[in-house]
Design a protein around this motif. Structure first.
Motif, short mmCIF file in Angstrom:
data_model
loop_
_atom_site.label_atom_id
_atom_site.label_comp_id
_atom_site.label_asym_id
_atom_site.label_seq_id
_atom_site.Cartn_x
_atom_site.Cartn_y
_atom_site.Cartn_z
N ALA A 76 0.85 -1.19 0.00
CA ALA A 76 0.00 0.00 0.00
C ALA A 76 0.89 1.24 0.00
O ALA A 76 2.11 1.15 -0.09
CB ALA A 76 -0.92 -0.02 1.21
N LEU A 77 0.26 2.41 0.09
CA LEU A 77 0.96 3.69 -0.08
C LEU A 77 0.79 4.60 1.14
O LEU A 77 -0.20 4.50 1.86
CB LEU A 77 0.37 4.42 -1.29
CG LEU A 77 0.76 3.89 -2.67
CD1 LEU A 77 -0.24 4.35 -3.71
CD2 LEU A 77 2.17 4.33 -3.02
N PRO A 78 1.73 5.52 1.33
CA PRO A 78 1.59 6.52 2.40
C PRO A 78 0.60 7.61 1.99
O PRO A 78 1.00 8.73 1.64
CB PRO A 78 3.02 7.06 2.57
CG PRO A 78 3.66 6.86 1.23
CD PRO A 78 3.04 5.63 0.64
N ALA A 106 -4.18 2.74 -1.91
CA ALA A 106 -4.60 3.74 -2.89
C ALA A 106 -4.27 3.32 -4.31
O ALA A 106 -4.62 4.01 -5.26
CB ALA A 106 -3.95 5.09 -2.57
N CYS A 107 -3.55 2.20 -4.48
CA CYS A 107 -3.24 1.73 -5.83
C CYS A 107 -4.02 0.46 -6.16
O CYS A 107 -3.89 -0.09 -7.24
CB CYS A 107 -1.74 1.51 -5.99
SG CYS A 107 -1.19 1.60 -7.72
N GLY A 108 -4.83 -0.02 -5.20
CA GLY A 108 -5.68 -1.17 -5.49
C GLY A 108 -4.98 -2.51 -5.46
O GLY A 108 -5.49 -3.50 -6.01
N HIS A 109 -3.83 -2.59 -4.79
CA HIS A 109 -3.13 -3.88 -4.75
C HIS A 109 -3.92 -4.91 -3.93
O HIS A 109 -3.71 -6.12 -4.07
CB HIS A 109 -1.71 -3.71 -4.21
CG HIS A 109 -0.85 -2.83 -5.10
ND1 HIS A 109 0.48 -2.59 -4.84
CD2 HIS A 109 -1.13 -2.16 -6.24
CE1 HIS A 109 0.97 -1.79 -5.80
NE2 HIS A 109 0.01 -1.51 -6.64
N ASP A 110 -4.84 -4.41 -3.09
CA ASP A 110 -5.74 -5.34 -2.37
C ASP A 110 -6.66 -6.07 -3.36
O ASP A 110 -6.97 -7.25 -3.18
CB ASP A 110 -6.55 -4.60 -1.29
CG ASP A 110 -7.15 -3.27 -1.76
OD1 ASP A 110 -6.90 -2.87 -2.92
OD2 ASP A 110 -7.87 -2.63 -0.97
N ALA A 141 6.38 -4.65 -2.18
CA ALA A 141 7.12 -3.43 -2.54
C ALA A 141 7.15 -3.09 -4.02
O ALA A 141 8.16 -2.65 -4.54
CB ALA A 141 8.56 -3.53 -2.01
N GLU A 142 6.01 -3.24 -4.70
CA GLU A 142 5.96 -2.77 -6.10
C GLU A 142 6.14 -1.27 -6.15
O GLU A 142 6.77 -0.74 -7.06
CB GLU A 142 4.63 -3.18 -6.74
CG GLU A 142 4.54 -2.86 -8.23
CD GLU A 142 4.23 -1.40 -8.52
OE1 GLU A 142 4.73 -0.90 -9.55
OE2 GLU A 142 3.51 -0.76 -7.73
N GLU A 143 5.56 -0.57 -5.17
CA GLU A 143 5.58 0.90 -5.22
C GLU A 143 6.99 1.47 -5.14
O GLU A 143 7.23 2.59 -5.58
CB GLU A 143 4.71 1.50 -4.10
CG GLU A 143 3.22 1.17 -4.22
CD GLU A 143 2.53 1.86 -5.40
OE1 GLU A 143 3.17 2.71 -6.05
OE2 GLU A 143 1.36 1.52 -5.68
N LEU A 144 7.92 0.73 -4.58
CA LEU A 144 9.30 1.19 -4.52
C LEU A 144 10.09 0.74 -5.75
O LEU A 144 11.26 1.10 -5.91
CB LEU A 144 10.01 0.65 -3.27
CG LEU A 144 9.44 1.05 -1.90
CD1 LEU A 144 10.28 0.45 -0.79
CD2 LEU A 144 9.37 2.57 -1.77
N ASN A 382 -5.67 5.89 -9.50
CA ASN A 382 -4.77 5.24 -8.56
C ASN A 382 -3.89 6.30 -7.89
O ASN A 382 -3.49 7.27 -8.51
CB ASN A 382 -3.86 4.25 -9.30
CG ASN A 382 -4.65 3.23 -10.10
OD1 ASN A 382 -5.41 3.59 -10.99
ND2 ASN A 382 -4.50 1.96 -9.78
N HIS A 383 -3.61 6.08 -6.61
CA HIS A 383 -2.78 6.94 -5.75
C HIS A 383 -3.58 8.12 -5.20
O HIS A 383 -3.05 8.90 -4.42
CB HIS A 383 -1.49 7.43 -6.45
CG HIS A 383 -0.51 6.32 -6.70
ND1 HIS A 383 0.85 6.53 -6.79
CD2 HIS A 383 -0.69 5.00 -6.85
CE1 HIS A 383 1.47 5.37 -7.02
NE2 HIS A 383 0.54 4.43 -7.06
N SER A 384 -4.84 8.27 -5.61
CA SER A 384 -5.67 9.33 -5.04
C SER A 384 -6.22 8.89 -3.69
O SER A 384 -6.54 7.71 -3.50
CB SER A 384 -6.84 9.62 -6.00
OG SER A 384 -7.92 10.22 -5.29
ZN LIG Z 1 0.89 2.48 -7.51
#
Ligand SMILES: [Zn+2]
Ligand SMILES: [Zn+2]
Length: 432
Positions: A76-78, A106-110, A141-144, A382-384
Protein backbone atom coordinates in the motif's frame (compact mmCIF):
# COMPACT_ATOMS: atom_id res chain seq x y z
CA UNK A 1 -15.74 -23.35 -14.26
CA UNK A 2 -16.95 -19.87 -15.27
CA UNK A 3 -20.20 -20.17 -13.33
CA UNK A 4 -18.16 -20.79 -10.15
CA UNK A 5 -16.49 -17.36 -10.29
CA UNK A 6 -19.39 -15.85 -8.38
CA UNK A 7 -19.36 -18.66 -5.82
CA UNK A 8 -15.63 -18.17 -5.24
CA UNK A 9 -15.82 -14.37 -5.17
CA UNK A 10 -18.78 -13.98 -2.81
CA UNK A 11 -16.92 -14.96 0.41
CA UNK A 12 -13.83 -13.03 -0.72
CA UNK A 13 -15.65 -9.70 -0.38
CA UNK A 14 -15.11 -9.82 3.41
CA UNK A 15 -11.42 -10.59 2.91
CA UNK A 16 -11.16 -7.67 0.48
CA UNK A 17 -12.67 -5.28 3.03
CA UNK A 18 -10.35 -6.66 5.71
CA UNK A 19 -7.23 -6.18 3.56
CA UNK A 20 -8.40 -2.74 2.50
CA UNK A 21 -8.82 -1.74 6.14
CA UNK A 22 -5.37 -3.15 7.03
CA UNK A 23 -2.97 -1.89 4.35
CA UNK A 24 0.78 -2.27 4.81
CA UNK A 25 3.66 -0.28 3.33
CA UNK A 26 6.28 -1.71 0.97
CA UNK A 27 8.33 -4.55 2.52
CA UNK A 28 6.09 -4.41 5.61
CA UNK A 29 3.35 -6.66 4.18
CA UNK A 30 3.63 -9.15 7.08
CA UNK A 31 -0.05 -9.50 7.92
CA UNK A 32 -1.07 -9.66 4.26
CA UNK A 33 1.62 -12.24 3.47
CA UNK A 34 0.50 -14.37 6.41
CA UNK A 35 -3.12 -14.36 5.23
CA UNK A 36 -2.03 -15.17 1.67
CA UNK A 37 0.16 -18.10 2.78
CA UNK A 38 -2.62 -19.53 4.93
CA UNK A 39 -5.20 -19.26 2.12
CA UNK A 40 -2.87 -20.86 -0.44
CA UNK A 41 -2.14 -23.81 1.88
CA UNK A 42 -5.87 -24.21 2.47
CA UNK A 43 -6.44 -24.90 -1.24
CA UNK A 44 -3.52 -27.33 -1.47
CA UNK A 45 -0.56 -25.32 -2.76
CA UNK A 46 3.05 -25.76 -1.68
CA UNK A 47 3.89 -22.40 -0.12
CA UNK A 48 7.20 -20.62 0.32
CA UNK A 49 7.23 -17.52 2.50
CA UNK A 50 9.78 -14.77 3.01
CA UNK A 51 11.12 -14.59 -0.57
CA UNK A 52 12.56 -11.09 -1.03
CA UNK A 53 11.68 -10.30 2.61
CA UNK A 54 7.85 -10.46 2.58
CA UNK A 55 7.12 -12.18 -0.75
CA UNK A 56 5.06 -15.37 -0.93
CA UNK A 57 4.98 -17.99 -3.69
CA UNK A 58 2.67 -20.95 -4.10
CA UNK A 59 3.01 -23.92 -6.44
CA UNK A 60 0.31 -26.29 -7.65
CA UNK A 61 1.71 -29.19 -9.69
CA UNK A 62 -1.10 -30.61 -11.79
CA UNK A 63 0.45 -32.96 -14.31
CA UNK A 64 2.15 -32.44 -17.65
CA UNK A 65 1.99 -29.08 -19.35
CA UNK A 66 3.26 -25.51 -19.25
CA UNK A 67 4.17 -23.57 -16.14
CA UNK A 68 2.18 -20.38 -15.74
CA UNK A 69 3.12 -17.68 -13.24
CA UNK A 70 0.32 -15.41 -12.00
CA UNK A 71 1.48 -12.35 -10.09
CA UNK A 72 -0.13 -9.95 -7.61
CA UNK A 73 1.54 -7.16 -5.65
CA UNK A 74 0.65 -6.59 -2.00
CA UNK A 75 1.90 -3.20 -0.82
CA UNK A 76 0.00 0.00 0.00
CA UNK A 77 0.96 3.69 -0.08
CA UNK A 78 1.59 6.52 2.40
CA UNK A 79 -1.75 8.20 1.61
CA UNK A 80 -4.43 9.39 4.06
CA UNK A 81 -7.61 7.64 2.92
CA UNK A 82 -10.52 9.97 2.20
CA UNK A 83 -13.03 7.63 0.55
CA UNK A 84 -15.62 7.65 3.32
CA UNK A 85 -16.04 3.88 2.89
CA UNK A 86 -17.15 1.96 5.96
CA UNK A 87 -14.08 -0.25 5.49
CA UNK A 88 -11.70 2.69 4.95
CA UNK A 89 -8.19 2.46 6.39
CA UNK A 90 -7.09 4.35 9.46
CA UNK A 91 -3.75 2.52 9.51
CA UNK A 92 -0.38 4.18 10.13
CA UNK A 93 3.05 2.99 9.15
CA UNK A 94 6.70 3.98 9.14
CA UNK A 95 8.13 5.12 5.81
CA UNK A 96 11.75 4.37 4.69
CA UNK A 97 12.91 7.69 6.22
CA UNK A 98 11.43 6.70 9.59
CA UNK A 99 8.41 9.02 9.47
CA UNK A 100 5.03 8.03 10.85
CA UNK A 101 2.64 8.14 7.87
CA UNK A 102 -0.94 7.21 7.03
CA UNK A 103 -1.33 4.05 4.95
CA UNK A 104 -3.94 3.30 2.29
CA UNK A 105 -4.46 0.78 -0.49
CA UNK A 106 -4.60 3.74 -2.89
CA UNK A 107 -3.24 1.73 -5.83
CA UNK A 108 -5.68 -1.17 -5.49
CA UNK A 109 -3.13 -3.88 -4.75
CA UNK A 110 -5.74 -5.34 -2.37
CA UNK A 111 -7.84 -6.03 -5.50
CA UNK A 112 -4.86 -7.83 -7.03
CA UNK A 113 -4.25 -9.99 -3.93
CA UNK A 114 -7.87 -11.05 -3.53
CA UNK A 115 -8.36 -11.67 -7.26
CA UNK A 116 -5.32 -13.92 -7.38
CA UNK A 117 -6.42 -15.83 -4.27
CA UNK A 118 -9.81 -16.34 -5.94
CA UNK A 119 -8.30 -17.48 -9.25
CA UNK A 120 -5.98 -19.87 -7.41
CA UNK A 121 -8.90 -21.36 -5.53
CA UNK A 122 -10.91 -21.69 -8.75
CA UNK A 123 -8.07 -23.42 -10.59
CA UNK A 124 -7.34 -25.69 -7.62
CA UNK A 125 -10.97 -26.73 -7.29
CA UNK A 126 -11.19 -27.46 -11.02
CA UNK A 127 -7.81 -29.14 -11.39
CA UNK A 128 -9.43 -31.96 -13.40
CA UNK A 129 -10.12 -29.43 -16.20
CA UNK A 130 -6.53 -28.43 -16.91
CA UNK A 131 -2.99 -29.65 -16.67
CA UNK A 132 0.36 -28.01 -16.00
CA UNK A 133 2.04 -26.22 -13.11
CA UNK A 134 0.54 -23.12 -11.55
CA UNK A 135 2.93 -20.73 -9.81
CA UNK A 136 1.39 -17.82 -7.94
CA UNK A 137 3.59 -14.96 -6.76
CA UNK A 138 2.50 -12.38 -4.19
CA UNK A 139 5.12 -9.70 -4.50
CA UNK A 140 6.11 -7.04 -1.96
CA UNK A 141 7.12 -3.43 -2.54
CA UNK A 142 5.96 -2.77 -6.10
CA UNK A 143 5.58 0.90 -5.22
CA UNK A 144 9.30 1.19 -4.52
CA UNK A 145 10.20 -0.62 -7.73
CA UNK A 146 12.16 -3.05 -5.58
CA UNK A 147 9.90 -5.98 -4.75
CA UNK A 148 10.11 -8.03 -7.96
CA UNK A 149 13.89 -7.63 -8.04
CA UNK A 150 14.12 -8.59 -4.36
CA UNK A 151 12.27 -11.84 -5.04
CA UNK A 152 14.45 -12.66 -8.07
CA UNK A 153 17.62 -11.82 -6.11
CA UNK A 154 16.42 -14.07 -3.29
CA UNK A 155 16.32 -17.05 -5.64
CA UNK A 156 12.66 -17.06 -6.69
CA UNK A 157 13.41 -19.21 -9.73
CA UNK A 158 15.51 -21.68 -7.78
CA UNK A 159 12.63 -22.07 -5.34
CA UNK A 160 9.68 -22.32 -7.75
CA UNK A 161 9.53 -23.87 -11.24
CA UNK A 162 10.65 -21.49 -13.98
CA UNK A 163 7.51 -20.29 -15.81
CA UNK A 164 6.72 -20.32 -19.55
CA UNK A 165 4.76 -17.10 -19.24
CA UNK A 166 4.14 -14.39 -16.62
CA UNK A 167 0.61 -12.99 -16.32
CA UNK A 168 -0.87 -10.29 -14.13
CA UNK A 169 -3.24 -7.35 -13.92
CA UNK A 170 -3.60 -3.84 -12.51
CA UNK A 171 -6.88 -2.29 -11.45
CA UNK A 172 -7.47 1.03 -13.23
CA UNK A 173 -10.06 3.84 -13.36
CA UNK A 174 -11.98 2.21 -16.23
CA UNK A 175 -15.48 0.77 -15.75
CA UNK A 176 -15.57 -2.40 -13.63
CA UNK A 177 -16.20 -5.50 -15.69
CA UNK A 178 -13.81 -4.41 -18.46
CA UNK A 179 -10.32 -5.71 -19.20
CA UNK A 180 -7.73 -4.74 -21.78
CA UNK A 181 -4.09 -5.27 -22.65
CA UNK A 182 -1.81 -3.18 -24.86
CA UNK A 183 0.71 -5.16 -26.94
CA UNK A 184 4.32 -3.93 -26.88
CA UNK A 185 5.54 -1.16 -24.57
CA UNK A 186 2.54 -0.71 -22.27
CA UNK A 187 3.84 0.99 -19.11
CA UNK A 188 6.58 3.64 -19.09
CA UNK A 189 10.01 3.01 -17.65
CA UNK A 190 10.84 5.20 -14.66
CA UNK A 191 14.28 5.70 -13.20
CA UNK A 192 15.40 7.91 -10.34
CA UNK A 193 19.03 8.82 -9.69
CA UNK A 194 20.80 10.61 -6.87
CA UNK A 195 23.91 12.44 -8.04
CA UNK A 196 26.74 13.82 -5.89
CA UNK A 197 28.95 16.34 -7.65
CA UNK A 198 32.30 16.89 -5.96
CA UNK A 199 34.09 20.23 -6.13
CA UNK A 200 36.59 21.88 -3.80
CA UNK A 201 35.18 24.36 -1.34
CA UNK A 202 36.61 27.67 -0.23
CA UNK A 203 35.98 31.35 0.44
CA UNK A 204 33.39 33.03 -1.77
CA UNK A 205 35.88 35.83 -2.45
CA UNK A 206 38.54 33.48 -3.85
CA UNK A 207 36.92 31.28 -6.54
CA UNK A 208 40.36 30.71 -8.12
CA UNK A 209 41.24 28.40 -5.21
CA UNK A 210 38.13 26.28 -5.63
CA UNK A 211 36.21 23.98 -7.97
CA UNK A 212 32.69 25.35 -7.62
CA UNK A 213 30.08 22.55 -7.44
CA UNK A 214 27.22 25.08 -7.69
CA UNK A 215 28.31 26.17 -11.16
CA UNK A 216 28.99 22.52 -12.01
CA UNK A 217 25.44 21.61 -10.90
CA UNK A 218 23.90 24.54 -12.78
CA UNK A 219 25.60 23.61 -16.07
CA UNK A 220 24.73 19.96 -15.54
CA UNK A 221 21.04 20.76 -15.03
CA UNK A 222 20.94 22.92 -18.15
CA UNK A 223 22.85 20.48 -20.32
CA UNK A 224 20.64 17.58 -19.17
CA UNK A 225 17.73 19.39 -20.81
CA UNK A 226 19.33 18.73 -24.20
CA UNK A 227 18.96 14.95 -23.81
CA UNK A 228 15.28 14.88 -24.72
CA UNK A 229 15.42 17.79 -27.17
CA UNK A 230 18.61 16.71 -29.02
CA UNK A 231 19.08 12.97 -28.48
CA UNK A 232 15.53 11.54 -28.52
CA UNK A 233 13.74 11.34 -31.87
CA UNK A 234 10.73 13.57 -32.40
CA UNK A 235 8.55 10.48 -32.72
CA UNK A 236 9.72 9.08 -29.36
CA UNK A 237 9.08 10.46 -25.93
CA UNK A 238 11.03 10.77 -22.72
CA UNK A 239 11.17 13.08 -19.72
CA UNK A 240 14.25 14.17 -17.78
CA UNK A 241 13.40 16.12 -14.64
CA UNK A 242 15.85 17.43 -12.05
CA UNK A 243 13.50 17.72 -9.10
CA UNK A 244 16.11 18.22 -6.44
CA UNK A 245 19.19 20.48 -6.30
CA UNK A 246 21.01 21.12 -3.05
CA UNK A 247 24.33 22.81 -2.30
CA UNK A 248 25.89 25.12 0.21
CA UNK A 249 25.02 26.74 3.52
CA UNK A 250 25.98 30.42 3.18
CA UNK A 251 26.36 32.96 0.39
CA UNK A 252 30.08 33.55 0.84
CA UNK A 253 31.14 29.93 1.14
CA UNK A 254 31.77 27.84 -1.95
CA UNK A 255 30.68 24.35 -0.87
CA UNK A 256 32.47 21.05 -1.42
CA UNK A 257 29.65 19.31 -3.18
CA UNK A 258 26.20 19.53 -4.73
CA UNK A 259 23.42 16.98 -4.86
CA UNK A 260 20.96 16.45 -7.70
CA UNK A 261 17.86 14.24 -7.77
CA UNK A 262 16.81 13.10 -11.24
CA UNK A 263 13.64 11.46 -12.49
CA UNK A 264 13.52 9.90 -15.96
CA UNK A 265 10.54 8.49 -17.87
CA UNK A 266 10.84 6.63 -21.12
CA UNK A 267 8.39 4.80 -23.35
CA UNK A 268 10.61 2.18 -24.96
CA UNK A 269 13.62 0.08 -24.03
CA UNK A 270 15.99 1.66 -26.63
CA UNK A 271 14.97 5.20 -25.60
CA UNK A 272 15.45 4.37 -21.93
CA UNK A 273 18.93 2.98 -22.60
CA UNK A 274 19.90 5.99 -24.70
CA UNK A 275 18.58 8.54 -22.20
CA UNK A 276 20.27 6.91 -19.20
CA UNK A 277 23.58 6.67 -21.06
CA UNK A 278 23.34 10.32 -22.12
CA UNK A 279 22.54 11.44 -18.57
CA UNK A 280 25.58 9.59 -17.20
CA UNK A 281 27.81 10.97 -19.97
CA UNK A 282 26.72 14.58 -19.39
CA UNK A 283 27.11 14.41 -15.61
CA UNK A 284 30.64 13.02 -15.93
CA UNK A 285 31.58 15.43 -18.72
CA UNK A 286 30.34 18.51 -16.87
CA UNK A 287 32.34 17.49 -13.80
CA UNK A 288 35.40 17.13 -16.02
CA UNK A 289 34.70 20.47 -17.70
CA UNK A 290 34.62 22.08 -14.25
CA UNK A 291 37.97 20.57 -13.34
CA UNK A 292 36.55 18.28 -10.67
CA UNK A 293 39.21 16.10 -9.09
CA UNK A 294 36.74 13.38 -8.16
CA UNK A 295 34.24 11.59 -10.42
CA UNK A 296 30.59 12.26 -9.59
CA UNK A 297 28.71 9.54 -7.76
CA UNK A 298 25.54 8.46 -9.58
CA UNK A 299 23.30 6.18 -7.54
CA UNK A 300 20.24 4.52 -9.02
CA UNK A 301 17.27 4.84 -6.68
CA UNK A 302 13.84 3.63 -7.79
CA UNK A 303 13.92 1.84 -11.12
CA UNK A 304 11.05 0.50 -13.18
CA UNK A 305 11.94 -1.00 -16.55
CA UNK A 306 9.66 -0.31 -19.51
CA UNK A 307 6.91 -2.91 -19.33
CA UNK A 308 6.70 -4.67 -22.71
CA UNK A 309 3.77 -6.99 -23.33
CA UNK A 310 4.77 -9.84 -25.65
CA UNK A 311 2.64 -9.28 -28.80
CA UNK A 312 1.91 -12.98 -29.51
CA UNK A 313 1.11 -13.85 -25.90
CA UNK A 314 -0.99 -10.67 -25.59
CA UNK A 315 -3.09 -11.56 -28.61
CA UNK A 316 -3.70 -15.01 -27.10
CA UNK A 317 -4.84 -13.49 -23.80
CA UNK A 318 -7.00 -10.86 -25.49
CA UNK A 319 -8.55 -13.58 -27.68
CA UNK A 320 -9.31 -15.66 -24.59
CA UNK A 321 -10.87 -12.60 -22.88
CA UNK A 322 -13.05 -11.90 -25.92
CA UNK A 323 -14.21 -15.50 -26.01
CA UNK A 324 -14.92 -15.61 -22.27
CA UNK A 325 -16.32 -12.12 -21.66
CA UNK A 326 -17.54 -10.98 -25.10
CA UNK A 327 -15.97 -8.28 -27.25
CA UNK A 328 -17.87 -5.51 -25.45
CA UNK A 329 -15.96 -6.10 -22.23
CA UNK A 330 -12.48 -6.08 -23.78
CA UNK A 331 -11.00 -2.63 -24.34
CA UNK A 332 -7.84 -1.40 -26.07
CA UNK A 333 -6.34 0.69 -23.27
CA UNK A 334 -3.29 2.01 -25.13
CA UNK A 335 0.03 2.58 -23.40
CA UNK A 336 0.00 4.25 -19.98
CA UNK A 337 2.53 6.62 -18.41
CA UNK A 338 2.48 4.80 -15.09
CA UNK A 339 5.21 2.32 -14.22
CA UNK A 340 5.30 -1.26 -12.94
CA UNK A 341 8.06 -3.67 -11.94
CA UNK A 342 6.29 -6.92 -12.97
CA UNK A 343 8.44 -7.23 -16.11
CA UNK A 344 11.44 -7.97 -13.88
CA UNK A 345 9.79 -11.34 -13.18
CA UNK A 346 9.40 -12.19 -16.89
CA UNK A 347 12.77 -10.80 -17.96
CA UNK A 348 14.57 -12.78 -15.24
CA UNK A 349 12.90 -15.96 -16.51
CA UNK A 350 13.41 -14.98 -20.16
CA UNK A 351 9.73 -15.52 -20.98
CA UNK A 352 6.79 -13.51 -22.37
CA UNK A 353 4.76 -11.18 -20.17
CA UNK A 354 1.12 -10.18 -20.49
CA UNK A 355 -0.06 -7.52 -18.05
CA UNK A 356 -3.56 -6.16 -18.51
CA UNK A 357 -5.72 -3.43 -17.03
CA UNK A 358 -8.77 -4.36 -14.97
CA UNK A 359 -11.60 -1.86 -14.69
CA UNK A 360 -12.45 -0.86 -11.11
CA UNK A 361 -14.72 2.20 -11.43
CA UNK A 362 -18.45 2.02 -10.75
CA UNK A 363 -19.88 1.55 -14.28
CA UNK A 364 -22.87 3.86 -13.65
CA UNK A 365 -20.73 6.65 -12.16
CA UNK A 366 -18.29 6.22 -15.03
CA UNK A 367 -21.04 6.43 -17.66
CA UNK A 368 -22.50 9.55 -16.00
CA UNK A 369 -19.07 11.21 -15.86
CA UNK A 370 -18.38 10.20 -19.45
CA UNK A 371 -21.64 11.80 -20.61
CA UNK A 372 -20.56 15.03 -18.84
CA UNK A 373 -17.03 14.71 -20.25
CA UNK A 374 -15.60 14.74 -16.72
CA UNK A 375 -14.13 11.26 -16.23
CA UNK A 376 -10.65 12.73 -15.60
CA UNK A 377 -11.86 14.89 -12.71
CA UNK A 378 -14.73 12.76 -11.38
CA UNK A 379 -13.29 9.23 -11.46
CA UNK A 380 -10.47 9.03 -8.89
CA UNK A 381 -7.30 7.48 -10.24
CA UNK A 382 -4.77 5.24 -8.56
CA UNK A 383 -2.78 6.94 -5.75
CA UNK A 384 -5.67 9.33 -5.04
CA UNK A 385 -7.00 9.46 -1.43
CA UNK A 386 -10.44 8.95 -3.05
CA UNK A 387 -9.47 5.84 -5.06
CA UNK A 388 -12.18 3.27 -4.26
CA UNK A 389 -12.73 0.43 -6.72
CA UNK A 390 -16.29 -0.86 -6.64
CA UNK A 391 -15.93 -4.34 -5.11
CA UNK A 392 -18.16 -6.13 -7.56
CA UNK A 393 -17.92 -6.84 -10.41
CA UNK A 394 -14.25 -5.77 -10.09
CA UNK A 395 -13.29 -8.85 -8.05
CA UNK A 396 -15.41 -11.23 -10.17
CA UNK A 397 -13.72 -9.96 -13.31
CA UNK A 398 -10.29 -9.98 -11.68
CA UNK A 399 -10.71 -13.62 -10.59
CA UNK A 400 -12.11 -14.68 -13.97
CA UNK A 401 -9.49 -12.80 -16.03
CA UNK A 402 -6.56 -14.48 -14.24
CA UNK A 403 -8.14 -17.91 -14.61
CA UNK A 404 -9.10 -17.37 -18.27
CA UNK A 405 -5.60 -16.17 -19.13
CA UNK A 406 -3.94 -19.08 -17.28
CA UNK A 407 -6.24 -21.58 -19.01
CA UNK A 408 -5.17 -20.20 -22.38
CA UNK A 409 -1.88 -21.98 -21.57
CA UNK A 410 -3.26 -24.79 -19.44
CA UNK A 411 -6.19 -25.69 -21.76
CA UNK A 412 -7.66 -27.41 -23.62
CA UNK A 413 -10.74 -27.29 -21.42
CA UNK A 414 -11.30 -23.95 -19.80
CA UNK A 415 -13.67 -21.05 -19.94
CA UNK A 416 -13.41 -20.97 -23.71
CA UNK A 417 -14.35 -24.42 -25.02
CA UNK A 418 -16.03 -22.85 -28.06
CA UNK A 419 -12.69 -21.59 -29.34
CA UNK A 420 -10.78 -23.61 -31.88
CA UNK A 421 -7.73 -24.89 -30.09
CA UNK A 422 -5.87 -25.95 -33.23
CA UNK A 423 -5.11 -22.38 -34.28
CA UNK A 424 -3.23 -21.70 -31.05
CA UNK A 425 -1.17 -24.89 -31.11
CA UNK A 426 1.81 -23.25 -32.87
CA UNK A 427 2.07 -20.28 -30.55
CA UNK A 428 1.68 -22.57 -27.56
CA UNK A 429 4.77 -24.42 -28.75
CA UNK A 430 6.77 -21.24 -29.25
CA UNK A 431 6.15 -20.25 -25.65
CA UNK A 432 7.20 -23.59 -24.19
ZN1 LIG B 1 0.89 2.48 -7.51
ZN1 LIG C 1 0.04 -0.33 -8.40
Amino acid sequence: MLQDVTVVTEPLVELYKDLHAHPELSFAEHRTAGIVAERLRAVGLDVIEGIGRTGVAGVLRNGEGPTVLLRADMDALPVLEDTGLDYASTARGTDPEGNDVPVMHACGHDVHVVSLLGATQLLAQHAADWSGTLVVVFQPAEELGGGAQAMVDDGLYERVPRPDVVLGQHVAPAPAGLVGAHPGAAFAGADAFQVRLFGRGGHGSRPETTVDPVVMAASTVMRLQTVVSREVAGSDTAVVTVGQLQAGTKSNIIPDEAVLGLSIRSASVPVRTRVIEAVHRIIRAEAQASGAEREPEITAAESFPVLVNDPDATSRVVGAFQAAFGDGRVIAPGAVTGSEDVSILSTAAGVPLVYWLLGGADPEQFAAAASRGTTLSDIPSNHSPHFAPVIRPTLDTGVAALAVAALEWFGPEGFTPERSRTDTADTAGSNG
